[in-house]
Structures are given as C-alpha cells and as structure tokens.
Motif scaffolding. Structure first.
Motif, mmCIF file in Angstrom:
data_model
loop_
_atom_site.group_PDB
_atom_site.id
_atom_site.type_symbol
_atom_site.label_atom_id
_atom_site.label_comp_id
_atom_site.label_asym_id
_atom_site.label_seq_id
_atom_site.Cartn_x
_atom_site.Cartn_y
_atom_site.Cartn_z
ATOM 1 N N ASP A 1 0.837 -1.202 0.000
ATOM 2 C CA ASP A 1 0.000 0.000 0.000
ATOM 3 C C ASP A 1 0.869 1.248 0.000
ATOM 4 N N VAL A 2 0.271 2.340 -0.451
ATOM 5 C CA VAL A 2 0.974 3.614 -0.577
ATOM 6 C C VAL A 2 -0.026 4.736 -0.366
ATOM 7 N N SER B 1 -2.426 -2.294 4.867
ATOM 8 C CA SER B 1 -2.698 -0.942 4.380
ATOM 9 C C SER B 1 -2.064 0.108 5.268
ATOM 10 N N ILE B 2 -1.861 1.286 4.664
ATOM 11 C CA ILE B 2 -1.303 2.461 5.329
ATOM 12 C C ILE B 2 -2.202 3.643 4.995
ATOM 13 N N PHE C 1 -7.090 -9.671 3.755
ATOM 14 C CA PHE C 1 -6.473 -8.709 2.849
ATOM 15 C C PHE C 1 -7.343 -7.474 2.639
ATOM 16 N N CYS C 2 -8.444 -7.333 3.367
ATOM 17 C CA CYS C 2 -9.329 -6.184 3.193
ATOM 18 C C CYS C 2 -8.695 -4.946 3.816
ATOM 19 N N LYS C 3 -8.398 -3.946 2.989
ATOM 20 C CA LYS C 3 -7.771 -2.729 3.488
ATOM 21 C C LYS C 3 -8.787 -1.858 4.216
ATOM 22 N N LEU C 4 -8.359 -1.262 5.320
ATOM 23 C CA LEU C 4 -9.250 -0.391 6.073
ATOM 24 C C LEU C 4 -9.525 0.884 5.288
ATOM 25 N N VAL D 1 -13.760 -2.040 1.451
ATOM 26 C CA VAL D 1 -14.712 -1.161 2.137
ATOM 27 C C VAL D 1 -14.241 0.287 2.015
ATOM 28 N N GLN D 2 -15.219 1.196 1.928
ATOM 29 C CA GLN D 2 -14.936 2.635 1.916
ATOM 30 C C GLN D 2 -15.963 3.339 2.776
ATOM 31 N N VAL D 3 -15.508 4.241 3.658
ATOM 32 C CA VAL D 3 -16.413 5.110 4.403
ATOM 33 C C VAL D 3 -16.356 6.504 3.799
#
Length: 357
Positions: free
Chosen positions: A22-23, A66-67, A109-112, A193-195
């Motif tokens: 991630d970047v 993730s970062i 592997f689900c990125k926050l 997921v996206q908030v």
C-alpha cells in the motif's frame, strides 16, 4: 498518426525488500508512506526521492495490509496480524510505540478505510444490542475531548472487515473502541470497504462494502442493521473500491475483467452502473480517483497501471513500469502526483495530466 507513448515515472523509490502492499501521500507535506509484506513502514521525501525513516511496525510473518495518513501528524497501519496501529509522526520518523492498538482479530487482505472529518457522526441505533453502549460512550468521550482543540482527540473512524469476515466494523482509533457492526448476508468475506460522508447524510457516516461473491452493499449508519441497497456488478470478488470526493459515485475493481463506474443517489438509496469497462486481462487490485475528479487509476494483476477519464470512462494511458502485480495506486491531495506500488518491491511516482487551476 502514431500515438504518444505512455509517460515514464518521474522517480522510482527503492528500499523495500518485499512486496509493497500500500501507498499513500501525506495530506499537506511532500511525504509518502508505504507498507510491505515483511511489516516495514517507510516514510519518503517525494521531492528528494529518499527514505526519511523505516520502521518495522507489524511482524514479518504477517506484514502490512494498508497504510493511511490521518491528519497532519498521524498515520495508521493495518497488519495481517489482526491489529491496527495508530502512530504519531515525529521528527525523523514514527513514535517509538503506537498511540493506540486495535485488535480486530481478523486476518485478511481487506484494506481499512478512514474518515477523520470532524463533522462526522455515528448515530446510536436501537437494534445494535451490546454495541450501542460502546458506540454512545465512544463518540461522547472522543467528542468531549476534542473540545480542547487537540487534533488527536477528534474521532477518527475506520471501517474494516471484522473477526466475522462478512461483518464490517467501525472503530474510533483514538480510543481503540469498536463502535458499530454492519452484518451482511453476502456469500463470503468482505474484501473491500470505503467510508464517506455525503452532503445529504446530515453528517452521518456512510459505507460501501464489497464481498467475495461480487456483491456490494451501501450503508447509512443511521440504520446499521440493514443496508440502503445491495447490488452485484461483478462475477468475482470485489477487491477494490473508491468513492469520489463529491460522494456522488465511485469505481469498483474485481478479480473479474471489469472495472465498474457507478453512481450513488442518496435521495433514493440507489447505486447504478454508470459505465462498465471490460479488460483483456482480469484482476484489479487497487483503484484511486484523483481528488479533482478528472481521472482515476487502477493497479492491475498484469503489472500495469491504467488511467481513465473519470467523467466519461475513456481510456487515457497504460503505464508500464512494474515487473510484478501492482498492489495499489494513490493520488496526492494536490492532484499533481500519483504513486503506484508493486510486488516487485518498488514504488513509482508519476505526473499525469496536470490539473489546471
């Protein structure tokens, strides 16, 4: 008439010894954050193209998923060790230990996805059960403390796949508290997921989650027990989601050969396909819409980064630099730079279609 060749990176950042997962850019400074599968978080100077600091923040056996940069001097790291860590950025690198550590007990592997808008709210719901108490106390505690004016005390919400992998959990990372759960009957785990915060939501958080069966659910957290709508645009797992800055739509990528541009209508709670882009090769690992809403990028399994016009969906460029799967793409807040990261352990910086002020 020959086509113009695709641009080369303006710089390539080397230093990671493992796949860069991630970047993300700092919101205001010329700083880039990257994380890799061996647990290393690097901070880079994007002007001098050098490493500012390197820290081992998650175990090498699990690595970083993730970062996310959080405000002026905070960064969040998520590991496959079931933890999320909230770090202070000090002169020369990260704080010695995290400000808070969340134990999600989810290994995936689900990125926050993060939302630290000070106007964001999560409404207490009558049917959340035991989670309601923590939601109310968590929001009140952090909001009360934020009246002191310190940035760290504002509620910073993150959404992540939970211990039950089909459930999305919303946490306040400032107090490491699980505020709410979004249960879904999709087949398989939450993969993306996206908030976000639509202007029509009166300050209440919304979330979109993508699942292993190719379906997506849109949630308004005022009614957390049932999603606003469920759609299925993909035949394979949804691997990446991005919502545009206006919250009027977004892009989804999947293990299938389709990129889907979709529209969101909060007044009707509908999520509709705007355009389907069919690719020759499957696998979209990451998506990112530029803050100015003019272009979006996809990081692909076939090592390529593809650039599209976000308004019309037209293909603009195929960037060929990486020699391994492109895991993520990200734009700077100024829209002037893009970064891509890959299994080949490199990070590429690009200047594409400069925004006109």
């Amino acid at each position: 008439m020959s086509k113009r060749p695709p641009p080369d990176p303006v710089a390539v950042l080397r230093g990671h010894r493992a796949s860069v997962t991630d970047v993300c850019f700092h919101p205001t400074k010329n700083i880039l954050f990257t994380g890799s599968t061996d647990g290393e978080l690097r901070i880079w100077d994007t002007l001098q193209h050098r490493t500012i600091s390197s820290s081992w923040v998650h175990s090498a056996a699990h690595g970083i998923v993730s970062i996310v940069a959080s405000g002026e001097n905070r960064v969040i790291s998520q590991g496959r060790d079931g933890t999320i860590k909230y770090w202070d950025i000090e002169e020369g690198g990260l704080s010695r230990s995290p400000l808070t550590t969340i134990k999600t007990n989810s290994y995936h592997f689900c990125k926050l996805s993060m939302l630290n808008n000070p106007n964001a709210n999560i409404k207490p719901a009558q049917d959340v059960g035991s989670c309601q108490e923590s939601e109310v106390s968590g929001s009140k505690t952090s909001l009360t403390r934020s009246e002191g004016g310190e940035e760290v005390e504002r509620p910073t919400y993150v959404a992540v796949a939970g211990e039950d992998l089909s459930v999305v959990e919303i946490w306040d990372v400032n107090i490491a508290e699980n505020l709410i759960k979004l249960p879904h009957k999709a087949k398989g785990m939450c993969m993306a997921v996206q908030v976000f915060l639509p202007s029509e939501s009166q300050g209440y958080v919304n979330a979109i989650s993508g699942y292993e069966d190719g379906s997506m659910a849109w949630w308004d957290l005022r009614s957390p027990s049932v999603p606003l709508t469920c759609v299925k645009f993909h035949s394979e797992p949804v691997l990446s989601l991005c919502i545009d800055k206006s919250c009027g739509g977004g892009v989804s990528g999947s293990a299938d050969e389709k990129i889907v541009m979709f529209k969101l209508d909060p007044s009707t709670g509908s999520c509709l396909v705007k355009k389907e882009i069919v690719l020759e090769r499957p696998g979209i690992a990451g998506t990112s819409i530029r803050p100015d809403g003019k272009i979006f990028a996809t990081g692909m399994w076939d090592h390529r980064v593809r650039i599209y016009d976000y308004r019309k969906g037209n293909a603009l460029a195929i960037l060929k630099y990486h020699h391994g799967m492109c895991n993520a793409v990200s734009f700077s807040s100024s829209s002037k730079m893009m970064a891509s990261c890959s299994e080949d352990a490199t990070v590429a910086l690009w200047e594409l279609y400069p925004p006109t002020n």
